[in-house]
Design an enzyme around this catalytic site. Structure first.
Site, PDB file in Angstrom:
ATOM      1  N   GLU A 116       0.828  -1.221   0.000  1.00 22.11           N
ATOM      2  CA  GLU A 116       0.000   0.000   0.000  1.00 22.11           C
ATOM      3  C   GLU A 116       0.856   1.262   0.000  1.00 22.11           C
ATOM      4  OE1 GLU A 116      -2.800  -0.642  -0.805  1.00 22.11           O
ATOM      5  OE2 GLU A 116      -3.492  -2.480   0.160  1.00 22.11           O
ATOM      6  N   HIS A 139      -2.897   2.452   8.361  1.00 23.14           N
ATOM      7  CA  HIS A 139      -4.030   1.711   7.821  1.00 23.14           C
ATOM      8  C   HIS A 139      -4.222   0.453   8.639  1.00 23.14           C
ATOM      9  CE1 HIS A 139      -6.540  -0.629   5.143  1.00 23.14           C
ATOM     10  NE2 HIS A 139      -5.593  -1.534   4.996  1.00 23.14           N
ATOM     11  N   HIS A 141      -7.579  -2.713   9.941  1.00 24.54           N
ATOM     12  CA  HIS A 141      -8.883  -3.331   9.704  1.00 24.54           C
ATOM     13  C   HIS A 141      -9.658  -3.402  11.014  1.00 24.54           C
ATOM     14  CE1 HIS A 141      -6.433  -5.726   6.437  1.00 24.54           C
ATOM     15  NE2 HIS A 141      -6.655  -4.472   6.058  1.00 24.54           N
ATOM     16  N   GLU A 169     -17.523  12.309  22.103  1.00 22.64           N
ATOM     17  CA  GLU A 169     -16.133  12.634  21.747  1.00 22.64           C
ATOM     18  C   GLU A 169     -15.907  12.838  20.255  1.00 22.64           C
ATOM     19  OE1 GLU A 169     -14.771  13.326  24.989  1.00 22.64           O
ATOM     20  OE2 GLU A 169     -13.082  12.869  23.701  1.00 22.64           O
ATOM     21  N   HIS A 210     -13.198  -2.855   3.534  1.00 16.52           N
ATOM     22  CA  HIS A 210     -11.788  -3.248   3.699  1.00 16.52           C
ATOM     23  C   HIS A 210     -11.203  -2.746   5.018  1.00 16.52           C
ATOM     24  CE1 HIS A 210      -7.487  -3.716   1.947  1.00 16.52           C
ATOM     25  NE2 HIS A 210      -7.406  -3.432   3.218  1.00 16.52           N
TER      26      HIS A 210
HETATM   27  O1  2HA Z   1      -0.931  -4.824   3.952  1.00 15.74           O
HETATM   28  O2  2HA Z   1      -3.892  -4.359   4.885  1.00 15.74           O
HETATM   29  O3  2HA Z   1      -4.517  -3.378   2.514  1.00 15.74           O
HETATM   30  C1  2HA Z   1      -2.064  -5.571   4.109  1.00 15.74           C
HETATM   31  C2  2HA Z   1      -3.273  -4.754   3.932  1.00 15.74           C
HETATM   32  C3  2HA Z   1      -3.622  -4.410   2.568  1.00 15.74           C
HETATM   33 ZN    ZN Z   2      -5.790  -3.518   4.425  1.00 15.73          ZN
END
Ligand code: 2HA
Ligand code: ZN
Length: 270
Positions: A116, A139, A141, A169, A210
């Site tokens: 990424e 980033h 999840h 908040e 995602h």
């Molecule tokens: O790097 O989260 O979006 C692994 C991820 C891809």
């Molecule tokens: Zn990811």
């Protein structure tokens, strides 16, 4: 030369990846972090004239020429960073051509930066234009935020409004709201460009179905943004199926913004 393994920025990457892993936001190789470093600080630990190898980035980042970043590695697991930082992290400098990364340290098994990287570097460029202090893109999840993606409209006004009205908040922490992208193929320049475009307006960007991106002047800001979205998403997911008796109203959201003196997305209120 000081030992790079004692550098505060390596320590912070170790702590943050371990923390995010234990929060359940970064299963397997999920998630990635990039942090812009201060050249003089890096020079205390590394010989900046010594390039281990060069790696093409696949896009041009003129604005970042000469800039140095610490970046998580592709295919690497957040849970392992604290035990083997030299293999799971890398320190790269964007070369004079703007399209090559010079490896200064790390990725010791021959690896490379996160897939990424386009989304990260393009987002760094976008955020630096808005705020020259920006240093971190991360980033992950986060579970409830991702769950919310499946049951809530992927519309940035509605998504932001739901988060704001779920937790007092939120208006204070992200008055600028949350940008939302539809599902797109990850790891591409296209999703990188779309993310950076959103980053011109938002420090938080949902990658539909995602995960989530956060930006900030330091890890605390980027992490704090993600953490606050995730907290509100958790409250939403554990309560959305129950009869709603109380909510934070738009008038109260305005009152919060005024009370805390934050500039907010007025167009995201009803
Ligand atoms: O790097 O989260 O979006 C692994 C991820 C891809
Ligand atoms: Zn990811």
């Amino acid at each position: 030369m000081k030992d790079i393994l004692t550098a505060p920025f390596v320590e912070e990457m170790k702590r943050t990846t371990a923390n995010m892993y234990r929060l359940g936001w970064d299963e397997r190789n999920g998630g990635n972090i990039s942090m812009l470093l201060d050249e003089a600080q890096v020079a205390e630990y590394l010989d900046l004239n010594k390039v281990i190898r060069t790696i093409p980035t696949g896009f041009k980042a003129d604005m970042l020429i000469g800039k140095i970043f610490i970046v998580t590695g592709t295919g690497k697991y957040f849970k392992n960073v604290e035990f083997d930082p030299a293999n799971n992290l890398g320190i790269i400098r964007i070369a004079a051509d703007g399209t090559t990364a010079e490896l200064l340290w790390g990725y010791s098994d021959g690896g490379r930066f996160t897939s990424e990287l386009p989304a990260h570097l393009m987002s760094h460029m976008a955020r630096l234009k808005v705020n020259p202090e920006n240093r971190v893109i991360l980033h992950c999840h986060p579970t409830y935020t991702l769950a919310m993606n499946y049951v809530h409209e992927l519309d940035e006004k509605k998504f932001t409004h739901t988060l704001w009205e779920t937790c007092t908040e939120c208006m204070v922490v992200f008055p600028d709201g949350v940008g939302v992208l539809p599902w797109m193929l990850c790891g591409t320049n296209e999703i990188g460009e779309a993310t950076a475009k959103k980053m011109e307006e938002f420090r938080l960007v949902v990658w539909g179905l995602h995960g989530l991106y956060g930006a900030g002047k330091d890890i605390d800001e980027a992490f704090g943004l993600v953490e606050t979205v995730e907290k509100a998403a958790q409250l939403y997911m554990i309560s959305a199926h129950l009869p709603r008796i109380n909510t934070i109203t738009d008038d109260q959201l305005r009152e919060i913004a005024e009370g805390f003196g934050v500039k907010y997305r007025e167009d995201f209120l009803n």
